[in-house]
Write an enzyme that holds these catalytic residues in place. Structure first.
Site, mmCIF file in Angstrom:
data_model
loop_
_atom_site.group_PDB
_atom_site.id
_atom_site.type_symbol
_atom_site.label_atom_id
_atom_site.label_comp_id
_atom_site.label_asym_id
_atom_site.label_seq_id
_atom_site.Cartn_x
_atom_site.Cartn_y
_atom_site.Cartn_z
ATOM 1 N N ASP A 1 -9.905 -1.665 -6.115
ATOM 2 C CA ASP A 1 -8.831 -0.959 -5.660
ATOM 3 C C ASP A 1 -8.688 0.240 -6.692
ATOM 4 O OD1 ASP A 1 -6.720 0.232 -4.483
ATOM 5 O OD2 ASP A 1 -4.811 -2.031 -4.607
ATOM 6 N N SER B 1 0.933 -1.325 -0.141
ATOM 7 C CA SER B 1 0.092 0.116 -0.063
ATOM 8 C C SER B 1 0.900 1.247 -0.271
ATOM 9 C CB SER B 1 -1.125 -0.319 1.314
ATOM 10 O OG SER B 1 -1.918 1.102 0.814
ATOM 11 N N HIS C 1 -8.109 -3.862 -2.043
ATOM 12 C CA HIS C 1 -7.245 -3.265 -1.403
ATOM 13 C C HIS C 1 -7.060 -3.851 -0.012
ATOM 14 C CE1 HIS C 1 -4.169 -0.649 -1.123
ATOM 15 N NE2 HIS C 1 -4.456 0.022 0.145
#
Length: 312
Positions: free
Chosen positions: A252, A160, A282
């Site tokens: 995402d 991330s 995500h």
């Protein structure tokens, strides 16, 4: 209540738990930090760490010291090593955040993982987190003999928000300002502060959405102006970078920048591999680490690392 963008496309296993948006306003972040850290602490305590030795240390940094957690998952001395930067939207997280992911990398990659507890925004905007990650990479290289790691086999990795730091480390290493890096392992990566089709499409998607993506960049880049030094996708040189494995979720807001970054690397002559995990959102590997799809991700990453070690 309006259905979240992409929710109907999610695998049923995720649809049952990824039911809300992420409120990334500053008041919400302040309220989220303690419960977020507590949940990840509890998850870390329940993680099976068999075969992995774990220690913690503070490494010298420009601001004094940066905490790191060291995972030893192989019996090779010197061992290949991964410098890892955790998820959390630049504003959340600590060494517990991606504890399971680091255990999996160390065990499946048969290597040492050094996870970095970098400073968080908005209290510490760019370049604070990158300075901490850079300090960890310098320390790994300088302390290689003491750590029992191989300075010729160093990988940068993250999830991330972590990949922006990992990718920046790779760029600076290739420019000669940091120790050389052999490979990039970037999961659901944040790489570009500019608009994209997936950020617009998943404006209110489950788990993390386009609005939160805009806010996280605003907190990290203060004043909010992207530059090639802070944003990997804005760099103008890519051909000198190490090869990469980039993995991402289908539902995402960061999906398109992951795919775009792979295309940029390939066009620059850098070997790069992209895996998009269908019907996932995500953070799927943190939401359901024992799920078969998450296990496929961990296996893929482990095989990629072993391929690099064997080919180095």
């Amino acid at each position: 209540m309006t259905e979240l963008d992409g929710a109907a496309q999610l695998d049923p296993a995720l649809r049952a738990i990824a039911t809300t948006r992420t409120d990334f306003s500053l008041p919400a972040i302040q309220l989220m930090r303690e419960p977020f850290n507590q949940r990840r602490k509890e998850a870390a305590e329940q993680t099976d760490i068999r075969g992995v030795q774990i220690t913690e240390q503070n490494v010298p940094a420009e601001t004094g010291s940066t905490p790191v957690r060291i995972y030893r998952g192989g019996d090779t001395n010197p061992a290949p090593v991964v410098v890892y930067c955790h998820a959390g939207g630049f504003t959340l997280g600590n060494l517990d955040t991606d504890h399971r992911q680091c255990v999996e990398l160390a065990r499946r990659g048969r290597c040492t993982v050094v996870s970095v507890d970098y400073r968080l925004a908005p209290e510490h905007p760019y370049p604070a987190a990158l300075e901490d990650a850079s300090a960890a990479l310098r320390w790994v290289a300088a302390s290689a003999a003491e750590l029992g790691v191989d300075p010729a086999r160093v990988v940068v990795a993250g999830s991330s928000a972590g990949p922006i730091l990992a990718a920046c480390l790779a760029h600076h290493a290739a420019d000669g300002s940091l120790h050389p890096v052999a490979f990039q392992l970037l999961h659901q990566p944040v790489l570009d502060d500019r608009a994209s089709a997936s950020k617009a499409e998943f404006r209110t998607s489950p788990a993390f959405d386009g609005e939160a993506a805009d806010l996280m960049w605003r907190y990290y880049l203060f004043p909010p102006s992207g530059s090639e030094y802070a944003v990997p996708a804005r760099r103008n040189r890519f051909g000198h970078l190490p090869s990469a494995l980039i993995t991402c979720a289908e539902i995402d807001p960061f999906r398109d920048e992951a795919a775009d970054y792979v295309r940029v690397l390939l066009r620059a002559g850098v070997s790069a591999e992209l895996h998009v995990f269908p019907r996932t959102c995500h953070g799927f590997d943190s939401l359901l680490p024992g799920w078969s799809t998450s296990q496929r991700l961990f296996a893929l990453q482990g095989r990629a690392l072993q391929g690099i070690w064997n080919g180095a």
